[in-house]
Design a protein around this motif. Structure first.
Motif, mmCIF file in Angstrom:
data_model
loop_
_atom_site.group_PDB
_atom_site.id
_atom_site.type_symbol
_atom_site.label_atom_id
_atom_site.label_comp_id
_atom_site.label_asym_id
_atom_site.label_seq_id
_atom_site.Cartn_x
_atom_site.Cartn_y
_atom_site.Cartn_z
ATOM 1 N N PRO A 61 6.346 11.015 1.378
ATOM 2 C CA PRO A 61 7.797 10.966 1.150
ATOM 3 C C PRO A 61 8.404 9.641 1.598
ATOM 4 C CG PRO A 61 7.286 12.403 3.005
ATOM 5 C CD PRO A 61 5.981 12.053 2.363
ATOM 6 N N TYR A 62 7.798 9.016 2.596
ATOM 7 C CA TYR A 62 8.316 7.726 3.046
ATOM 8 C C TYR A 62 8.058 6.639 2.013
ATOM 9 C CZ TYR A 62 9.052 9.875 7.607
ATOM 10 O OH TYR A 62 9.485 10.687 8.633
ATOM 11 N N TYR A 120 0.866 -1.174 0.000
ATOM 12 C CA TYR A 120 0.000 0.000 0.000
ATOM 13 C C TYR A 120 0.910 1.234 0.000
ATOM 14 C CZ TYR A 120 -3.347 -3.579 1.253
ATOM 15 O OH TYR A 120 -4.110 -4.719 1.263
ATOM 16 N N TRP A 121 0.674 2.123 -0.932
ATOM 17 C CA TRP A 121 1.674 3.151 -1.258
ATOM 18 C C TRP A 121 0.973 4.422 -1.726
ATOM 19 C CZ3 TRP A 121 3.623 6.096 -5.211
ATOM 20 C CH2 TRP A 121 4.993 6.394 -5.206
ATOM 21 N N VAL A 166 1.307 4.615 5.255
ATOM 22 C CA VAL A 166 2.072 4.076 4.127
ATOM 23 C C VAL A 166 3.539 4.477 4.283
ATOM 24 C CG1 VAL A 166 0.190 4.054 2.457
ATOM 25 C CG2 VAL A 166 1.504 6.154 2.764
ATOM 26 N N PRO A 167 4.437 3.714 3.678
ATOM 27 C CA PRO A 167 4.174 2.471 2.969
ATOM 28 C C PRO A 167 3.824 1.354 3.954
ATOM 29 C CG PRO A 167 6.534 2.813 3.133
ATOM 30 C CD PRO A 167 5.879 4.058 3.671
ATOM 31 N N LEU A 168 2.909 0.518 3.518
ATOM 32 C CA LEU A 168 2.485 -0.630 4.327
ATOM 33 C C LEU A 168 2.665 -1.877 3.484
ATOM 34 C CD1 LEU A 168 1.048 -1.898 6.818
ATOM 35 C CD2 LEU A 168 -1.110 -1.468 5.610
ATOM 36 N N MET A 169 3.416 -2.827 3.997
ATOM 37 C CA MET A 169 3.658 -4.077 3.313
ATOM 38 C C MET A 169 3.007 -5.201 4.119
ATOM 39 S SD MET A 169 6.154 -1.658 3.120
ATOM 40 C CE MET A 169 7.265 -2.051 4.465
ATOM 41 N N GLU A 208 0.685 -10.685 7.325
ATOM 42 C CA GLU A 208 1.529 -10.090 8.375
ATOM 43 C C GLU A 208 1.952 -8.681 7.951
ATOM 44 O OE1 GLU A 208 5.639 -10.868 10.955
ATOM 45 O OE2 GLU A 208 5.177 -12.151 9.236
ATOM 46 N N PRO A 209 1.541 -7.637 8.691
ATOM 47 C CA PRO A 209 1.840 -6.261 8.278
ATOM 48 C C PRO A 209 3.208 -5.776 8.741
ATOM 49 C CG PRO A 209 0.400 -6.219 10.182
ATOM 50 C CD PRO A 209 0.620 -7.672 9.849
ATOM 51 N N PHE A 210 3.819 -4.966 7.890
ATOM 52 C CA PHE A 210 5.071 -4.270 8.196
ATOM 53 C C PHE A 210 4.840 -2.822 7.775
ATOM 54 C CE2 PHE A 210 6.058 -8.636 7.428
ATOM 55 C CZ PHE A 210 7.114 -8.958 8.260
ATOM 56 N N PHE A 211 4.760 -1.902 8.742
ATOM 57 C CA PHE A 211 4.465 -0.509 8.430
ATOM 58 C C PHE A 211 5.709 0.352 8.461
ATOM 59 C CE2 PHE A 211 3.646 3.706 10.471
ATOM 60 C CZ PHE A 211 3.258 4.350 9.306
ATOM 61 N N GLY A 212 5.907 1.109 7.406
ATOM 62 C CA GLY A 212 6.961 2.112 7.376
ATOM 63 C C GLY A 212 8.183 1.680 6.592
ATOM 64 N N GLN A 213 8.854 2.671 5.992
ATOM 65 C CA GLN A 213 10.071 2.363 5.243
ATOM 66 C C GLN A 213 11.179 1.850 6.150
ATOM 67 O OE1 GLN A 213 13.231 4.249 4.777
ATOM 68 N NE2 GLN A 213 12.875 5.503 6.608
ATOM 69 N N ASP A 214 11.057 2.099 7.449
ATOM 70 C CA ASP A 214 12.058 1.599 8.393
ATOM 71 C C ASP A 214 11.781 0.165 8.827
ATOM 72 O OD1 ASP A 214 9.776 2.368 9.711
ATOM 73 O OD2 ASP A 214 10.794 3.238 11.434
ATOM 74 N N ARG A 215 10.783 -0.489 8.224
ATOM 75 C CA ARG A 215 10.521 -1.901 8.510
ATOM 76 C C ARG A 215 10.846 -2.790 7.314
ATOM 77 N NH1 ARG A 215 11.055 -0.333 12.661
ATOM 78 N NH2 ARG A 215 9.731 -0.459 14.535
#
Length: 212
Positions: A13-14, A7-8, A181-184, A189-196
């Motif tokens: 900016p992230y 999800y983007w 976002v970004p949400l992967m 299983e969710p991973f939220f943020g460019q730092d994840r």
């Protein structure tokens, strides 16, 4: 096969900071990647910035610039902003022609299985401060993604209801896990943020999903 939903947002900016690494993940691992563009938070929750804390935007600008420098990416404020919004008050205009157009093109790109390529080309222009919204710039963005602007715009004119439906579906599915976002989401299983993204790669490796 494993499934990865991404999800983007074009105004995040992230999301821009993440797009290269997300493209690499789609290439490096045995996974079905579903790129799912959503509208910016300011449109999904129009009063978000009006009621937000005053520290939010100043910190975001500092953090994004720092992260862009760390990742070796160019960064400059978009010109123009993808949405029409009064930054002082946080009020969002009812009509959003730029975002409406680029979202329609993005959904068309996804239909042609080139959503991430289109997003990457657009994000590099938007977040480097370059021209991105006029016909010439959009034509160049499409070409970089292996697409044609006239083809996408023709498809968009004929599929307005389907585009709105797809965007609504993406945003509803996103909210099952997170609002940002970004949400992967890897197999639920969710991973939220460019730092994840490093955590996401770790999970892929743990599951031995890398291409042999």
């Amino acid at each position: 096969m494993a499934k990865l939903d991404i999800y983007w947002s074009f105004r995040s900016p992230y999301s821009y900071l993440a797009i290269d690494r997300l493209c690499a993940i789609a290439q490096d691992y045995d996974v079905e990647t579903r790129f799912r563009p959503v509208r910016p938070l300011a449109l999904r929750e129009p009063d978000f910035f009006e009621k937000g804390r005053k520290q939010f935007l100043p910190y975001l600008f500092k953090d994004v610039l720092r992260e862009a420098q760390r990742l070796g990416l160019a960064f400059a404020p978009p010109s123009p902003d993808p949405i029409d919004m009064d930054m002082a008050s946080g009020k969002v205009a009812p009509d959003q022609p730029l975002m409406t157009r680029i979202m329609a093109l993005a959904i068309g790109a996804c239909e042609r299985e080139k959503g991430m390529e289109f997003a990457r080309a657009a994000a590099y222009r938007i977040w480097s401060g370059a021209a991105w919204s006029d016909d010439e710039a959009l034509r160049s963005i499409c070409a970089e993604a292996g697409l044609e602007l006239d083809d996408l715009e023709s498809w968009a004119k004929e599929n307005r209801a389907a585009i709105a439906q797809r965007i609504g579906q993406n945003e509803a599915a996103q909210l099952e896990h997170h609002w940002g976002v970004p949400l992967m989401v890897l197999d639920g299983e969710p991973f939220f943020g460019q730092d994840r993204i490093d955590s996401l790669r770790w999970r892929f490796d743990q599951r031995q999903l890398k291409h042999s």
